[in-house]
Design an enzyme around this catalytic site. Structure first.
Site, short mmCIF file in Angstrom:
data_model
loop_
_atom_site.label_atom_id
_atom_site.label_comp_id
_atom_site.label_asym_id
_atom_site.label_seq_id
_atom_site.Cartn_x
_atom_site.Cartn_y
_atom_site.Cartn_z
N LYS A 54 -4.42 -26.52 -22.55
CA LYS A 54 -5.09 -26.23 -23.82
C LYS A 54 -5.95 -27.43 -24.26
O LYS A 54 -5.85 -27.92 -25.39
CB LYS A 54 -4.08 -25.90 -24.91
N LEU A 55 -6.78 -27.89 -23.36
CA LEU A 55 -7.59 -29.08 -23.60
C LEU A 55 -8.48 -28.90 -24.83
O LEU A 55 -9.15 -27.88 -24.99
CB LEU A 55 -8.44 -29.38 -22.38
N VAL A 160 3.01 -11.29 -23.37
CA VAL A 160 3.73 -10.09 -22.92
C VAL A 160 5.23 -10.37 -22.91
O VAL A 160 5.67 -11.39 -22.40
CB VAL A 160 3.26 -9.66 -21.52
#
Length: 213
Positions: A54-55, A160
């Protein structure tokens, strides 16, 4: 399907799961837990290893970070909201030069995410032209929107199972892969659970196809 790993599981179990799932997404918690375990993961036969970092920083910092893991990963995930100049432009260029791929987050799966920013993110995505996008499986409408806007890009969908999205729904709405983690690695029998999830997904996808026809 993509296996999401945020913690270490027995290598023998992972090897069995790898017979059924051929892509894996590695999260920060696992990287921090045991860097040596990554060597074992790489030795298995994955079609793609995605590092979910998640840069979200300036270009130099992000390039330094991915450089540390360039030999482990095929692809990296970055946030799109950080913008292009001085950020995603250089990261994208660096990864392409290393023959690595980039996924951009366009919509997250948690309740606090605000999709009102999507028009801004879409423009960034069009300029950067990554391999694909992360769009939460809990947001089927956003999956449909992104699929309509980017017909030739890969959409991968987390959320999910543990976060509430039903197995197969993201695929039915236009995603290419569903990302499943805790439902598998927190189960008593991860291999059996993997098989059940795959079967459930196949049934759901076939139902969608019949409905479309």
């Amino acid at each position: 399907m993509i296996l999401s790993l945020d913690r270490q599981i027995p290598l023998s179990t992972l090897s069995e799961i790898n017979k059924y799932i051929h892509k894996v997404k590695i999260g920060y918690p696992l990287i921090l837990e045991n860097i040596e375990y990554l060597d074992d993961i790489v030795k298995l036969h994955w079609d793609e290893i995605i590092f979910d970092l998640k840069l979200a920083d300036i270009d130099n910092t992000m390039v330094l970070i991915v450089s540390k893991f360039i030999n482990y990963a095929d692809s990296f995930i970055a946030h799109s909201f950080i913008g292009i100049e001085g950020a995603l432009d250089k990261l994208s260029e660096f990864l392409k030069n290393q023959n690595k791929s980039l996924y951009l987050v366009l919509s997250m799966s948690h309740k606090g995410w605000n999709d009102e920013f999507y028009p801004y993110l879409k423009n960034i995505a069009k300029t950067i032209d990554p391999k694909g996008f992360v769009v939460g499986a809990t947001r089927p409408n956003m999956i449909r929107i992104v699929r309509n806007d980017f017909r030739d890009k890969i959409i991968i969908s987390p959320g999910v199972g543990a976060q509430g999205a039903m197995i197969g729904d993201a695929i039915c709405n236009g995603a290419d892969y569903e990302i499943i983690g805790r439902s598998i690695y927190e189960s008593k029998d991860p291999v059996t659970e993997t098989k059940k999830i795959i079967e459930t997904q196949e049934v759901k996808i076939n139902e969608c196809k019949r409905t479309e026809n």
